[in-house]
Scaffold this motif. Structure first.
Motif, short mmCIF file in Angstrom:
data_model
loop_
_atom_site.label_atom_id
_atom_site.label_comp_id
_atom_site.label_asym_id
_atom_site.label_seq_id
_atom_site.Cartn_x
_atom_site.Cartn_y
_atom_site.Cartn_z
N LYS A 8 1.06 -1.29 0.10
CA LYS A 8 -0.04 -0.14 0.11
C LYS A 8 0.91 1.35 -0.09
O LYS A 8 0.28 2.50 -0.42
N SER A 9 2.10 1.21 0.50
CA SER A 9 2.70 2.38 0.56
C SER A 9 3.38 2.87 -0.72
O SER A 9 3.89 3.68 -1.03
N ARG A 10 3.23 1.84 -1.78
CA ARG A 10 3.62 2.34 -3.28
C ARG A 10 2.67 2.26 -3.91
O ARG A 10 2.77 2.37 -5.36
N ARG A 11 1.16 2.62 -3.56
CA ARG A 11 0.13 2.90 -4.34
C ARG A 11 -0.49 4.24 -4.02
O ARG A 11 -0.38 4.50 -2.89
N LEU A 12 -1.39 4.86 -5.00
CA LEU A 12 -2.14 5.73 -4.93
C LEU A 12 -3.61 5.20 -4.44
O LEU A 12 -3.92 4.19 -5.02
N LEU A 13 -3.91 5.67 -3.38
CA LEU A 13 -5.17 4.82 -2.94
C LEU A 13 -6.65 5.54 -2.89
O LEU A 13 -7.77 5.05 -2.97
N ASP A 41 6.54 13.58 -1.22
CA ASP A 41 7.56 13.74 -0.08
C ASP A 41 7.94 12.60 0.77
O ASP A 41 8.57 12.34 1.69
N LEU A 42 7.63 11.35 0.08
CA LEU A 42 7.78 10.10 0.75
C LEU A 42 9.13 9.20 0.32
O LEU A 42 9.27 8.28 0.73
N GLY A 43 9.89 9.84 -0.65
CA GLY A 43 11.17 9.18 -1.08
C GLY A 43 11.10 8.03 -1.90
O GLY A 43 11.94 7.41 -2.19
N GLY A 44 9.91 7.72 -2.42
CA GLY A 44 9.77 6.77 -3.34
C GLY A 44 8.57 6.84 -4.31
O GLY A 44 7.53 7.47 -3.90
N PRO A 45 8.71 6.10 -5.26
CA PRO A 45 7.50 6.17 -6.34
C PRO A 45 6.15 5.58 -5.86
O PRO A 45 6.39 4.51 -5.28
N ARG A 46 5.09 6.24 -6.06
CA ARG A 46 3.70 5.48 -5.97
C ARG A 46 2.90 5.28 -7.11
O ARG A 46 3.17 6.25 -8.06
N LEU A 47 2.25 4.18 -7.23
CA LEU A 47 1.55 4.26 -8.55
C LEU A 47 0.02 4.00 -8.42
O LEU A 47 -0.37 3.40 -7.72
N GLY A 48 -0.63 4.76 -9.21
CA GLY A 48 -2.03 4.48 -9.49
C GLY A 48 -2.31 4.39 -11.02
O GLY A 48 -1.78 4.95 -11.79
N LEU A 83 7.85 10.27 -6.36
CA LEU A 83 7.16 10.84 -7.34
C LEU A 83 5.67 9.80 -7.17
O LEU A 83 5.76 8.78 -7.09
N ASP A 84 4.51 10.45 -7.43
CA ASP A 84 3.19 9.92 -7.46
C ASP A 84 3.06 9.85 -9.14
O ASP A 84 3.26 10.84 -10.00
N LEU A 85 2.67 8.54 -9.67
CA LEU A 85 2.34 8.33 -11.15
C LEU A 85 1.13 7.90 -11.40
O LEU A 85 0.51 7.02 -10.54
N VAL A 86 0.53 8.48 -12.23
CA VAL A 86 -0.94 7.98 -12.52
C VAL A 86 -0.72 7.48 -14.15
O VAL A 86 -0.22 8.24 -14.95
#
Length: 117
Positions: A8-13, A41-48, A83-86
């Motif tokens: 969950k820490s790697r996902r846009l929720l 500001d999380l230091g890693g990419p998240r994916l949606g 980065l947050d990625l969609v």
């Protein structure tokens, strides 16, 4: 054996997270994907992943979503960058989509979104 899930820490929720990236993110086009990226500001990419009904029935959309998530997990694009990625599949990604096409697009993201040194 090491767990290979997508935590969950790697996902846009939440919808708000998707809207923020879609409204303020930088658009990058690859051969088969539209990627919107916004710093976090999380230091890693998240994916949606967003897939419209125009792509196909639920079975097709879910398969594409799973392939995109797997390519993101294995290739690890933008590791260490906040980065947050969609990700939105383009119409050029025909069903049945291959994992290799998506993995190559994820590798291309490294080159296109990595900061220039």
């Amino acid at each position: 054996m090491k767990p290979q899930g997508h935590p969950k820490s790697r996902r846009l929720l939440h919808r708000g997270e998707f809207r923020r990236v879609q409204g303020q993110g930088k658009r990058v086009l690859t051969r088969h994907l539209i990627v919107l990226a916004r710093p976090n500001d999380l230091g890693g990419p998240r994916l949606g992943v967003t897939i419209t009904k125009k792509v196909g029935v639920a079975v097709v959309r879910n398969r594409l979503r799973r392939l995109i998530k797997e390519a993101f997990r294995r290739v690890r694009p933008l590791e260490g960058q906040g980065l947050d990625l969609v990700v939105i599949p383009r119409k050029t990604l025909n069903y049945p989509a291959s994992y290799e096409r998506l993995a190559q697009d994820m590798r291309d993201l490294n080159e296109r979104l990595s900061p220039r040194t």
